[in-house]
Scaffold this motif. Structure first.
Motif, PDB file in Angstrom:
ATOM      1  N   GLU A 269       0.864  -1.190   0.000  1.00 49.22           N
ATOM      2  CA  GLU A 269       0.000   0.000   0.000  1.00 49.22           C
ATOM      3  C   GLU A 269       0.898   1.238   0.000  1.00 49.22           C
ATOM      4  N   PRO A 270       0.388   2.383  -0.450  1.00 49.88           N
ATOM      5  CA  PRO A 270       1.255   3.557  -0.611  1.00 49.88           C
ATOM      6  C   PRO A 270       2.074   3.910   0.637  1.00 49.88           C
ATOM      7  N   ILE A 294       8.562  -3.061   4.561  1.00 51.24           N
ATOM      8  CA  ILE A 294       7.397  -2.832   3.706  1.00 51.24           C
ATOM      9  C   ILE A 294       6.180  -3.323   4.493  1.00 51.24           C
ATOM     10  N   THR A 295       5.421  -2.367   5.037  1.00 48.04           N
ATOM     11  CA  THR A 295       4.555  -2.642   6.186  1.00 48.04           C
ATOM     12  C   THR A 295       3.201  -3.272   5.897  1.00 48.04           C
ATOM     13  N   GLY A 296       2.650  -3.033   4.665  1.00 43.31           N
ATOM     14  CA  GLY A 296       1.292  -3.543   4.432  1.00 43.31           C
ATOM     15  C   GLY A 296       1.033  -3.875   2.962  1.00 43.31           C
ATOM     16  N   HIS A 297       0.096  -4.763   2.729  1.00 42.20           N
ATOM     17  CA  HIS A 297      -0.198  -5.295   1.391  1.00 42.20           C
ATOM     18  C   HIS A 297      -0.987  -4.304   0.530  1.00 42.20           C
ATOM     19  N   GLY A 298      -0.672  -4.306  -0.771  1.00 42.86           N
ATOM     20  CA  GLY A 298      -1.349  -3.406  -1.697  1.00 42.86           C
ATOM     21  C   GLY A 298      -2.824  -3.697  -1.900  1.00 42.86           C
ATOM     22  N   LEU A 299      -3.226  -4.956  -1.694  1.00 40.04           N
ATOM     23  CA  LEU A 299      -4.642  -5.300  -1.907  1.00 40.04           C
ATOM     24  C   LEU A 299      -5.566  -4.577  -0.937  1.00 40.04           C
TER      25      LEU A 299
END
Ligand code: F0G
Length: 327
Positions: A269-270, A294-299
């Motif tokens: 995610e951004p 990279i802390t969180g998923h783009g979905l």
């Protein structure tokens, strides 16, 4: 070979005693080489992919510890204020534990996927007509009444769980990296890494924290936080480690987000790209070993993609037409 839950892997270093674990298989996330970023930055860059946690963010590391203890201590419900990831995690672990979850979120400011996660796992969701900071005050006040356990990062058990990511890095790299770069919202995660590296006894990397220059209005909704709850400790950590807090424009954050996706195939995610963006502004020493969290998923935030690229053609099932269209 499945994932050993971090509460089991690191039980001796966590305030868990022998309580039963509420787990979804969190931790032991991939550490990925990053050839294009390494080349661009002239350093050895690694990506710690926290989107691989069960609910798609690093919050699960803290939630397994906080919810395991809440359940063991006889709690009936948990509460949090959230820009979305804490909410998704709290809701899932509460469901796993058989506890009720009350989620407070700033109105209109949470990405769609995160709301879906919290609702799908049965949490009670309330929108607060105010900022994240105001929402957090309400959650803290409710927790003080004793009906709900607060599972925001003001609960030290959350940081205890999150510190295990530093243990994993030290184990995998045979020592701490020279630089660790991560997004700076409330600052809890940076402090957790600081605690983890200190407890590992192997020295502190330089902490480079990327924050939104206009905190209260950034498009990076996960870190849209006006006043960081852990500001004092995070600032002290950055100073002690010889690092920096780097204020970033939304354009810089989104450019780093695109670079991770297009260049490394990693769809986060951004907000999760803020550490990478900070490194572009403050390059690491040549040849140093760097880890970007990279802390969180783009979905979690499909609308962020929809705002970017809408170049999708619609065609009949005719190979000739398709070949022509993509030439
Ligand atoms: N990255 C992501 C994906 C986040 O969701 C958050 C915080 C951060 C970074 C910043 O971490 O606050 O410890 O400095 N999310 C919180 C939430 C605020 O409610 O999910 P921090």
């Amino acid at each position: 070979l499945g994932v050993i839950p971090l509460g089991e892997r690191f039980r001796d270093q966590l305030p868990l005693g022998d309580v039963g674990l509420v787990t979804l298989g969190e931790g032991s996330t991939p550490l990925l080489a990053s050839p294009r970023l390494s080349e661009r930055l002239g350093a050895e860059v690694w990506l710690k992919w926290e989107g691989a946690n069960p609910t798609g963010s690093f919050k699960d590391r803290g939630m397994t510890v906080a919810v395991s203890r809440a359940l063991a201590d006889g709690a009936g419900a948990v509460v949090c204020a959230s820009t979305g990831n804490t909410a998704a995690s709290a809701a899932a672990y509460a469901a796993r534990a058989g506890l009720a979850a009350l989620i407070l979120q700033p109105a209109g400011a949470v990405a769609r996927g995160k709301i879906a996660q919290a609702l799908a796992t049965g949490a009670r969701l309330v929108e607060i007509q105010g900022s994240f900071d105001e929402t957090l005050s309400v959650a803290s006040a409710l927790a003080e009444q004793g009906t709900h356990v607060l599972v925001n990062s003001l609960n030290p058990l959350r940081l205890e769980g999150q510190k295990t990511a530093a243990f994993e890095l030290v184990a995998e790299l045979n020592g701490p990296p020279d630089v660790v770069a991560l997004p700076y919202g409330g600052g809890g995660n940076a402090c957790a890494y600081g605690q983890g590296f200190r407890e590992a006894g192997a020295g502190l990397p330089n902490f480079v924290l990327g924050e939104a220059a206009v905190r209260a209005e950034t498009a990076a909704s996960a870190i849209r936080i006006g006043r960081p709850a852990h500001e004092k400790a995070a600032t002290a950590l950055v100073e002690a480690s010889g690092g920096a807090v780097v204020p970033l424009s939304d354009a810089e954050i989104l450019a780093a987000w695109r670079d991770l996706a297009h260049g490394e195939g990693l769809f986060c995610e951004p907000s999760s790209a803020a550490g990478v963006a900070a490194l572009f502004r403050r390059p690491p020493p040549a040849g140093s070993r760097v880890v970007c969290i990279i802390t969180g998923h783009g979905l979690k935030d499909p609308d962020a993609v929809a705002r970017e690229s809408t170049d999708v053609r619609s065609l009949p099932p005719d190979p000739k037409l398709v070949a022509e269209a993509v030439r």
